[in-house]
Write an enzyme that holds these catalytic residues in place. Sequence first.
Site, PDB file in Angstrom:
ATOM      1  N   GLY A  13       9.978  13.662  -6.365  1.00 32.67           N
ATOM      2  CA  GLY A  13       8.570  13.799  -6.785  1.00 32.67           C
ATOM      3  C   GLY A  13       8.394  13.595  -8.281  1.00 32.67           C
ATOM      4  N   LYS A 134       4.769  27.989  -0.699  1.00 32.65           N
ATOM      5  CA  LYS A 134       5.815  28.309  -1.682  1.00 32.65           C
ATOM      6  C   LYS A 134       6.513  29.628  -1.310  1.00 32.65           C
ATOM      7  CE  LYS A 134       3.924  25.666  -5.543  1.00 32.65           C
ATOM      8  NZ  LYS A 134       3.331  25.647  -6.891  1.00 32.65           N
TER       9      LYS A 134
HETATM   10  N1  LIG Z   1       0.008  24.934 -12.731  1.00 31.78           N
HETATM   11  C1  LIG Z   1      -0.905  24.062 -12.401  1.00 31.78           C
HETATM   12  O1  LIG Z   1      -2.005  24.074 -12.992  1.00 31.78           O
HETATM   13  C2  LIG Z   1      -0.581  23.017 -11.367  1.00 31.78           C
HETATM   14  C3  LIG Z   1      -1.429  21.938 -11.182  1.00 31.78           C
HETATM   15  C4  LIG Z   1      -1.051  20.945 -10.257  1.00 31.78           C
HETATM   16  C5  LIG Z   1       0.145  21.077  -9.549  1.00 31.78           C
HETATM   17  N2  LIG Z   1       0.937  22.168  -9.739  1.00 31.78           N
HETATM   18  C6  LIG Z   1       2.206  22.319  -8.980  1.00 31.78           C
HETATM   19  O2  LIG Z   1       3.098  21.273  -9.364  1.00 31.78           O
HETATM   20  C7  LIG Z   1       3.914  20.888  -8.265  1.00 31.78           C
HETATM   21  C8  LIG Z   1       3.820  19.365  -8.091  1.00 31.78           C
HETATM   22  O3  LIG Z   1       2.476  19.020  -7.807  1.00 31.78           O
HETATM   23  P1  LIG Z   1       1.840  17.629  -8.281  1.00 31.78           P
HETATM   24  O4  LIG Z   1       0.362  17.776  -8.181  1.00 31.78           O
HETATM   25  O5  LIG Z   1       2.453  17.226  -9.557  1.00 31.78           O
HETATM   26  O6  LIG Z   1       2.358  16.681  -7.124  1.00 31.78           O
HETATM   27  P2  LIG Z   1       1.769  15.262  -6.660  1.00 31.78           P
HETATM   28  O7  LIG Z   1       1.478  14.439  -7.847  1.00 31.78           O
HETATM   29  O8  LIG Z   1       0.693  15.498  -5.652  1.00 31.78           O
HETATM   30  O9  LIG Z   1       3.025  14.693  -5.836  1.00 31.78           O
HETATM   31  C9  LIG Z   1       4.277  14.536  -6.431  1.00 31.78           C
HETATM   32  C10 LIG Z   1       5.158  13.669  -5.575  1.00 31.78           C
HETATM   33  O10 LIG Z   1       5.587  14.333  -4.400  1.00 31.78           O
HETATM   34  C11 LIG Z   1       6.069  13.339  -3.483  1.00 31.78           C
HETATM   35  N3  LIG Z   1       5.622  13.533  -2.102  1.00 31.78           N
HETATM   36  C12 LIG Z   1       6.315  13.128  -1.016  1.00 31.78           C
HETATM   37  N4  LIG Z   1       5.680  13.427   0.097  1.00 31.78           N
HETATM   38  C13 LIG Z   1       4.519  14.005  -0.252  1.00 31.78           C
HETATM   39  C14 LIG Z   1       3.429  14.535   0.483  1.00 31.78           C
HETATM   40  N5  LIG Z   1       3.409  14.547   1.807  1.00 31.78           N
HETATM   41  N6  LIG Z   1       2.404  15.051  -0.199  1.00 31.78           N
HETATM   42  C15 LIG Z   1       2.405  15.085  -1.546  1.00 31.78           C
HETATM   43  N7  LIG Z   1       3.446  14.596  -2.295  1.00 31.78           N
HETATM   44  C16 LIG Z   1       4.484  14.068  -1.648  1.00 31.78           C
HETATM   45  C17 LIG Z   1       5.534  11.999  -3.989  1.00 31.78           C
HETATM   46  O11 LIG Z   1       6.615  11.361  -4.634  1.00 31.78           O
HETATM   47  P3  LIG Z   1       7.301  10.022  -4.156  1.00 31.78           P
HETATM   48  O12 LIG Z   1       6.263   9.102  -3.611  1.00 31.78           O
HETATM   49  O13 LIG Z   1       7.981   9.538  -5.367  1.00 31.78           O
HETATM   50  O14 LIG Z   1       8.270  10.450  -3.072  1.00 31.78           O
HETATM   51  C18 LIG Z   1       4.525  12.412  -5.051  1.00 31.78           C
HETATM   52  O15 LIG Z   1       4.366  11.482  -6.085  1.00 31.78           O
HETATM   53  C19 LIG Z   1       3.399  21.654  -7.041  1.00 31.78           C
HETATM   54  O16 LIG Z   1       4.272  22.721  -6.776  1.00 31.78           O
HETATM   55  C20 LIG Z   1       2.027  22.150  -7.472  1.00 31.78           C
HETATM   56  O17 LIG Z   1       1.660  23.363  -6.874  1.00 31.78           O
HETATM   57  C21 LIG Z   1       0.609  23.130 -10.632  1.00 31.78           C
END
Ligand SMILES: NC(=O)c1ccc[n+]([C@@H]2O[C@H](COP(=O)([O-])OP(=O)(O)OC[C@H]3O[C@@H](n4cnc5c(N)ncnc54)[C@H](OP(=O)(O)O)[C@@H]3O)[C@@H](O)[C@H]2O)c1
Length: 319
Positions: A13, A134
């Site tokens: 990811g 989580k």
């Molecule tokens: N603290 C905050 O304010 C905050 C805000 C947003 C997110 N977060 C946390 O950060 C973490 C990552 O979230 P994100 O928003 O950065 O992730 P994201 O951009 O939605 O997804 C990251 C990667 O996960 C992989 N993936 C594979 N299967 C998937 C599926 N079914 N659904 C979604 N993603 C899939 C994909 O990578 P590939 O295509 O390369 O395999 C995707 O690019 C999470 O735990 C989230 O709760 C926190």
Amino acid sequence: MTSFKPSNVLILGGTGTIGKYITASILRANLSLNVTLFTSPNTAAAKTDLLNNWKSQGLSIIIGDITSDADITAAYRGIDTVISAVGRGALQVQINLLRLAEASDSVQWFLPSEYGTDIEHNEKSPNEKPHQLKLKVRKFVREEIKRVKVTYVVTGPYFDMWVNAHPGVERAGGFIPEKKEAYVIEDGEGKIGFCTMWDVGKFVAATLRHPQESFGKALKVQSFVVTPNKVLAEYEKQTGSQFKVTKTPLDEIRRLEAKAWEDGVPTATAFTLRRIWAEGGTLYDKNDNDVVGVKPKELDTLADGVRKALAGGYKSDTF
Ligand SMILES: NC(=O)c1ccc[n+]([C@@H]2O[C@H](COP(=O)([O-])OP(=O)(O)OC[C@H]3O[C@@H](n4cnc5c(N)ncnc54)[C@H](OP(=O)(O)O)[C@@H]3O)[C@@H](O)[C@H]2O)c1
């Protein structure tokens, strides 16, 4: 394990919203690591410029299906540390990723995708809807993972995102600088602990430097702790204008949150998380910044965060 140091790291990811900051920060941190990114065929095709740039900095890339045991088993070969930054849609997949890590010959350390709200902060945490997947991952780790060490990097809200008042969720907080509008919960005096998105990457890289201190922990790391009113004052200082402030009582946020869940609209999660943050869900007697050796002068400040937000925010970041 006392002398373990990561040398072959696999990121899952790593091109996602926060994954980009993590991958770029690890590549820039001069950690003397072999770094590999596992990514889907779709992402590999859609993000060629980003991947080529990282390849030129030494990143290796494996293209595969995160839900395929064969692909993951092959990707784990020779890997000692796995960093997952998968999105919410893939949080549950991590249970299998952890099972395969435990069964592998080489994986010693696993950082599941967290980088957000402390899901075990208080007695209400187990019932919060956005925490459920989580929490399931942590339960599986507690019950089934015996050999592999696990670390959760808990960052609280990303300041870069929190500052934006989102359409339909404005009342839950944020700023619209073009309109000189600010939204705060209650009187705006409740402190919140934030991480900027680049500091999330910095903290994950710092965690890799401190394996023994991090094993088995949920590390609570923060760039700064401020009140929404302090953020407002910084916006007003940097723009030289006064903002119109809308204050919304917590009870009204709770009512809007319940309605959003009842209606099944995607903004429900945002209401819940912003309510948790406003209730003090990011506050600690002491954070864990020093556990991973990160000093205050290395971190972004409130002024940095507001300056960046006014200059286009995280969407204009380059990697
Ligand atoms: N603290 C905050 O304010 C905050 C805000 C947003 C997110 N977060 C946390 O950060 C973490 C990552 O979230 P994100 O928003 O950065 O992730 P994201 O951009 O939605 O997804 C990251 C990667 O996960 C992989 N993936 C594979 N299967 C998937 C599926 N079914 N659904 C979604 N993603 C899939 C994909 O990578 P590939 O295509 O390369 O395999 C995707 O690019 C999470 O735990 C989230 O709760 C926190």
